[in-house]
Design an enzyme around this catalytic site. Sequence first.
Site, PDB file in Angstrom:
ATOM      1  N   THR A 246      -1.214   0.617  20.117  1.00  0.00           N
ATOM      2  CA  THR A 246      -0.437   1.593  19.208  1.00  0.00           C
ATOM      3  C   THR A 246       0.734   1.889  20.365  1.00  0.00           C
ATOM      4  OG1 THR A 246      -0.061   3.047  17.776  1.00  0.00           O
ATOM      5  CG2 THR A 246      -2.215   2.996  18.932  1.00  0.00           C
ATOM      6  N   GLY A 247       2.050   2.457  19.223  1.00  0.00           N
ATOM      7  CA  GLY A 247       3.287   2.775  20.367  1.00  0.00           C
ATOM      8  C   GLY A 247       2.790   4.695  19.600  1.00  0.00           C
TER       9      GLY A 247
ATOM     10  N   CYS B 196       1.650   6.640  10.823  1.00  0.00           N
ATOM     11  CA  CYS B 196       0.370   7.486  10.250  1.00  0.00           C
ATOM     12  C   CYS B 196      -0.267   7.816  11.158  1.00  0.00           C
ATOM     13  CB  CYS B 196       0.313   6.301   9.163  1.00  0.00           C
ATOM     14  SG  CYS B 196      -0.726   5.188  10.199  1.00  0.00           S
TER      15      CYS B 196
ATOM     16  N   ARG C 287       0.854  -1.530  -0.289  1.00  0.00           N
ATOM     17  CA  ARG C 287       0.321  -0.154  -0.047  1.00  0.00           C
ATOM     18  C   ARG C 287       0.959   1.036  -0.444  1.00  0.00           C
ATOM     19  NH1 ARG C 287      -3.674   0.014  -2.535  1.00  0.00           N
ATOM     20  NH2 ARG C 287      -5.072   1.851  -1.090  1.00  0.00           N
TER      21      ARG C 287
END
Length: 335
Positions: A210-211, A151, A12
């Site tokens: 999530t980090g 992102c 992607r």
Amino acid sequence: MTANVGINGFGRIGRLVLRIALSRDDINVIAINDPFIAPDYAAYMFKYDSTHGKFKGTVTHEGKYLVINGKKIEVFQERDPANIPWGKEGVDYVLDSTGVFTTIEGAQKHIDAGAKKVIITAPSKDAPMFVVGVNHEEYTPDIKILSNASCTTNCLAPLAKVINDTYGIEEGLMTTIHSITATQKTVDGPSHKDWRGGRTASGNIIPSSTGAAKAVGKVLPALAGKLTGMSMRVPTTDVSVVDLTVNLKKPTTYEDICATMKKAAEGPLAGILGYTDEAVVSSDFLTDSRSSVFDAKAGILLTPTFVKLVSWYDNEYGYSTRVVDLLQHVAKVSA
């Protein structure tokens, strides 16, 4: 000066990075490497995109080359980056979008193969991370391997920077409502490290770790230890949204916060941070090149120092645009 570039990983991000890079006059993509994608299939995958639409140009293949608008790009299928002939092909900068070689040790293989610099399109445990608009100007030419962070960090960091610079952040929690990504499952399947992550992506809201929030502390040291967060994976194909709830040092009003965000979006962070006061939904941000779009109508203030802020991001296209922006900056500084 033109930057000669190779892309490792044609998923992607790799494909969108190529779309964006082709529109920049100072970037010359010479080669692509993906062990799982032959040139004919690379042409098909590049031409057609279920989320961002068909490529507006000609896409064919000739032997070992992908040919886009008449430009030949050689396609390699090496599993080990050390075997990709970057040096022989004249590639100076490698964008690694495999999600596999995310450490300095892994990315070093590209240097060993002849590249001069590597940008990892994922968070890294040990490579320095840069977010365009936040700390990219701290990059120095001696840094050979760097990360463009995630992102979500690219969405959160500009928002957190503006708020912290203006009001000060005591502490905060972030939740990203995040679209499906390629690592998720179409039906329930094995996922030994994250059991919930193995459940059907299209039919569930899936809590995940999530980090991204902690990583903000790496690009903005003033916020180290002050932010953490989690993710909710939802059944949409693209575009995600950050919900940031913070305790502020300086009392304020929600109207003042909105005015501050609008000023930043129209000023120093134009093109990176956006601002909207319209009744938008996620699909309105498909193929949006900005890192973060503050939604003035979605946030809420409870007390003068306790506020919830909402910001949208195309987790594919906005992020890929920043990868290319960071590449241009690195090439300029390194010239």
